[in-house]
Design a protein around this motif. Structure first.
Motif, PDB file in Angstrom:
ATOM      1  N   TRP A  31      48.723  -8.329  69.405  1.00 27.11           N
ATOM      2  CA  TRP A  31      50.047  -8.224  70.328  1.00 27.11           C
ATOM      3  C   TRP A  31      49.684  -7.463  71.626  1.00 27.11           C
ATOM      4  CZ3 TRP A  31      53.899  -6.044  66.080  1.00 27.11           C
ATOM      5  CH2 TRP A  31      54.112  -6.921  65.066  1.00 27.11           C
ATOM      6  N   TYR A  32      48.509  -6.784  71.810  1.00 27.99           N
ATOM      7  CA  TYR A  32      48.217  -5.948  72.863  1.00 27.99           C
ATOM      8  C   TYR A  32      47.431  -6.845  73.855  1.00 27.99           C
ATOM      9  CZ  TYR A  32      50.357  -2.259  70.264  1.00 27.99           C
ATOM     10  OH  TYR A  32      51.293  -1.481  69.707  1.00 27.99           O
ATOM     11  N   ALA A  33      47.704  -6.744  75.154  1.00 22.72           N
ATOM     12  CA  ALA A  33      46.672  -6.658  76.211  1.00 22.72           C
ATOM     13  C   ALA A  33      45.893  -5.738  76.320  1.00 22.72           C
ATOM     14  CB  ALA A  33      47.654  -6.846  77.691  1.00 22.72           C
ATOM     15  N   MET A  34      44.495  -6.106  76.605  1.00 21.24           N
ATOM     16  CA  MET A  34      43.459  -4.945  76.603  1.00 21.24           C
ATOM     17  C   MET A  34      42.909  -4.851  77.978  1.00 21.24           C
ATOM     18  SD  MET A  34      43.611  -3.935  73.587  1.00 21.24           S
ATOM     19  CE  MET A  34      42.029  -2.947  73.390  1.00 21.24           C
ATOM     20  N   ALA A  35      42.479  -3.855  78.219  1.00 24.61           N
ATOM     21  CA  ALA A  35      41.657  -3.371  79.491  1.00 24.61           C
ATOM     22  C   ALA A  35      40.324  -2.618  79.435  1.00 24.61           C
ATOM     23  CB  ALA A  35      42.764  -3.097  80.807  1.00 24.61           C
ATOM     24  N   TRP A  36      39.566  -2.709  80.343  1.00 23.70           N
ATOM     25  CA  TRP A  36      38.297  -1.640  80.453  1.00 23.70           C
ATOM     26  C   TRP A  36      38.732  -0.949  81.971  1.00 23.70           C
ATOM     27  CZ3 TRP A  36      34.959  -0.329  76.883  1.00 23.70           C
ATOM     28  CH2 TRP A  36      35.082  -0.987  75.805  1.00 23.70           C
ATOM     29  N   PHE A  37      38.707   0.256  81.973  1.00 23.55           N
ATOM     30  CA  PHE A  37      38.573   1.177  83.131  1.00 23.55           C
ATOM     31  C   PHE A  37      37.505   1.875  83.087  1.00 23.55           C
ATOM     32  CE2 PHE A  37      42.998   0.481  84.954  1.00 23.55           C
ATOM     33  CZ  PHE A  37      43.720   0.045  83.788  1.00 23.55           C
ATOM     34  N   ARG A  38      36.842   2.554  84.432  1.00 27.46           N
ATOM     35  CA  ARG A  38      35.871   3.337  84.294  1.00 27.46           C
ATOM     36  C   ARG A  38      36.157   4.563  85.379  1.00 27.46           C
ATOM     37  NH1 ARG A  38      31.554  -0.689  87.429  1.00 27.46           N
ATOM     38  NH2 ARG A  38      32.626  -0.636  89.505  1.00 27.46           N
ATOM     39  N   GLN A  39      35.423   5.589  84.966  1.00 29.08           N
ATOM     40  CA  GLN A  39      35.496   6.800  85.877  1.00 29.08           C
ATOM     41  C   GLN A  39      34.379   7.380  86.235  1.00 29.08           C
ATOM     42  OE1 GLN A  39      38.476   9.576  84.790  1.00 29.08           O
ATOM     43  NE2 GLN A  39      38.533  10.489  86.955  1.00 29.08           N
ATOM     44  N   ALA A  40      33.812   7.392  87.681  1.00 31.55           N
ATOM     45  CA  ALA A  40      32.559   8.082  88.007  1.00 31.55           C
ATOM     46  C   ALA A  40      32.681   9.337  88.044  1.00 31.55           C
ATOM     47  CB  ALA A  40      31.948   7.196  88.842  1.00 31.55           C
ATOM     48  N   PRO A  41      31.720  10.451  88.213  1.00 29.57           N
ATOM     49  CA  PRO A  41      32.072  11.860  88.405  1.00 29.57           C
ATOM     50  C   PRO A  41      32.549  11.694  89.915  1.00 29.57           C
ATOM     51  CG  PRO A  41      29.796  11.536  87.265  1.00 29.57           C
ATOM     52  CD  PRO A  41      30.428   9.955  87.624  1.00 29.57           C
ATOM     53  N   GLY A  42      33.616  12.791  90.164  1.00 31.98           N
ATOM     54  CA  GLY A  42      34.339  12.861  91.381  1.00 31.98           C
ATOM     55  C   GLY A  42      34.856  11.790  91.725  1.00 31.98           C
ATOM     56  N   THR A  91      27.791   3.172  87.095  1.00 33.27           N
ATOM     57  CA  THR A  91      27.522   4.402  86.494  1.00 33.27           C
ATOM     58  C   THR A  91      28.708   5.199  86.280  1.00 33.27           C
ATOM     59  OG1 THR A  91      25.160   4.943  86.809  1.00 33.27           O
ATOM     60  CG2 THR A  91      26.658   6.568  86.140  1.00 33.27           C
ATOM     61  N   ALA A  92      29.392   5.297  84.966  1.00 39.06           N
ATOM     62  CA  ALA A  92      30.662   5.931  84.950  1.00 39.06           C
ATOM     63  C   ALA A  92      30.841   6.151  83.160  1.00 39.06           C
ATOM     64  CB  ALA A  92      31.802   4.904  85.590  1.00 39.06           C
ATOM     65  N   VAL A  93      31.894   6.617  82.982  1.00 33.42           N
ATOM     66  CA  VAL A  93      32.605   6.440  81.624  1.00 33.42           C
ATOM     67  C   VAL A  93      33.400   5.599  81.659  1.00 33.42           C
ATOM     68  CG1 VAL A  93      33.864   7.799  79.815  1.00 33.42           C
ATOM     69  CG2 VAL A  93      32.281   9.213  81.324  1.00 33.42           C
ATOM     70  N   TYR A  94      33.239   4.691  80.466  1.00 33.51           N
ATOM     71  CA  TYR A  94      34.051   3.594  80.380  1.00 33.51           C
ATOM     72  C   TYR A  94      35.051   3.479  79.353  1.00 33.51           C
ATOM     73  CZ  TYR A  94      31.212   0.669  83.865  1.00 33.51           C
ATOM     74  OH  TYR A  94      30.586   0.283  84.931  1.00 33.51           O
ATOM     75  N   TYR A  95      36.384   3.331  79.681  1.00 35.87           N
ATOM     76  CA  TYR A  95      37.514   3.236  78.607  1.00 35.87           C
ATOM     77  C   TYR A  95      37.984   2.121  78.339  1.00 35.87           C
ATOM     78  CZ  TYR A  95      37.116   8.292  80.246  1.00 35.87           C
ATOM     79  OH  TYR A  95      36.735   9.568  80.481  1.00 35.87           O
ATOM     80  N   CYS A  96      38.233   1.992  77.318  1.00 37.06           N
ATOM     81  CA  CYS A  96      39.114   0.880  76.513  1.00 37.06           C
ATOM     82  C   CYS A  96      40.798   1.362  76.602  1.00 37.06           C
ATOM     83  CB  CYS A  96      38.807   0.471  75.172  1.00 37.06           C
ATOM     84  SG  CYS A  96      39.702  -0.735  74.473  1.00 37.06           S
ATOM     85  N   ALA A  97      41.727   0.454  76.862  1.00 31.81           N
ATOM     86  CA  ALA A  97      42.991   0.696  76.887  1.00 31.81           C
ATOM     87  C   ALA A  97      43.477  -0.480  76.286  1.00 31.81           C
ATOM     88  CB  ALA A  97      43.456   1.123  78.396  1.00 31.81           C
ATOM     89  N   ALA A  98      45.067  -0.261  75.759  1.00 34.39           N
ATOM     90  CA  ALA A  98      45.828  -1.275  75.213  1.00 34.39           C
ATOM     91  C   ALA A  98      47.221  -1.064  75.770  1.00 34.39           C
ATOM     92  CB  ALA A  98      45.754  -1.249  73.766  1.00 34.39           C
ATOM     93  N   ARG A  99      47.975  -2.093  75.884  1.00 38.18           N
ATOM     94  CA  ARG A  99      49.374  -2.131  76.188  1.00 38.18           C
ATOM     95  C   ARG A  99      50.055  -3.312  75.371  1.00 38.18           C
ATOM     96  NH1 ARG A  99      53.152  -1.471  80.480  1.00 38.18           N
ATOM     97  NH2 ARG A  99      54.351  -3.268  80.574  1.00 38.18           N
ATOM     98  N   GLY A 100      51.226  -3.069  74.888  1.00 36.92           N
ATOM     99  CA  GLY A 100      51.706  -4.143  74.082  1.00 36.92           C
ATOM    100  C   GLY A 100      52.412  -5.252  75.257  1.00 36.92           C
ATOM    101  N   GLY A 101      52.334  -6.580  75.059  1.00 41.26           N
ATOM    102  CA  GLY A 101      52.813  -7.549  76.041  1.00 41.26           C
ATOM    103  C   GLY A 101      51.757  -8.266  76.357  1.00 41.26           C
ATOM    104  N   SER A 102      52.272  -9.166  77.252  1.00 37.30           N
ATOM    105  CA  SER A 102      51.070 -10.273  77.694  1.00 37.30           C
ATOM    106  C   SER A 102      50.815 -10.066  79.209  1.00 37.30           C
ATOM    107  CB  SER A 102      52.018 -11.584  77.866  1.00 37.30           C
ATOM    108  OG  SER A 102      53.054 -11.857  78.295  1.00 37.30           O
ATOM    109  N   ILE A 103      51.731  -9.148  79.880  1.00 33.44           N
ATOM    110  CA  ILE A 103      51.184  -9.208  81.451  1.00 33.44           C
ATOM    111  C   ILE A 103      49.805  -8.288  81.478  1.00 33.44           C
ATOM    112  CG2 ILE A 103      51.889  -8.217  83.618  1.00 33.44           C
ATOM    113  CD1 ILE A 103      54.794  -8.846  82.719  1.00 33.44           C
TER     114      ILE A 103
END
Length: 124
Positions: A31-42, A91-103
């Motif tokens: 049921w969830y749209a999924m995504a990857w984000f990342r955050q590098a130092p600073g 190079t970064a910390v990679y995060y997985c994220a979820a959101r209900g819906g199709s968008i």
């Protein structure tokens, strides 16, 4: 509630590959749209890729297009990020994220659930 656990990060040389996994538990994963984000130092968190319910709808940041591939296996409640031709700037910390819906959203605040992150380090 959805719990997300990332794995697969590590140290790799420039030009190499890694595959990140994000295992989900809780409510129906499909049921969830999924995504990857990342955050590098600073730096601020940035969008990497997103995928819709069925896996046929995907969206990528320009910086990773053609090098990264997002996919999902709803039977295994898992989303993947295949990363090829890695660069030091990945190079970064990679995060997985979820959101209900199709968008598919590229803004992190639109996502309801987050994993703890996995470190990816690309050496030059």
């Amino acid at each position: 509630q959805v719990q997300l656990v990332e794995s697969g990060g590590g140290l790799v040389q420039a030009g190499g590959s890694l595959r990140l996994s994000c295992a989900a538990s809780g409510r129906t994963f499909s049921w969830y749209a999924m995504a990857w984000f990342r955050q590098a130092p600073g730096k601020e968190r940035e969008f990497v890729a997103a995928i819709g319910w069925s896996g046929s709808n995907t969206h990528y940041a320009e910086s990773v297009k053609g090098r990264f591939t997002i996919s999902r296996d709803n039977a295994k409640n898992t989303v993947y990020l295949q990363m090829n031709s890695l660069k030091p700037e990945d190079t970064a910390v990679y995060y997985c994220a979820a959101r209900g819906g199709s968008i598919l959203y590229i803004v992190g605040d639109e996502y309801d659930y987050w994993g703890q992150g996995t470190q990816v380090t690309v050496s030059s």
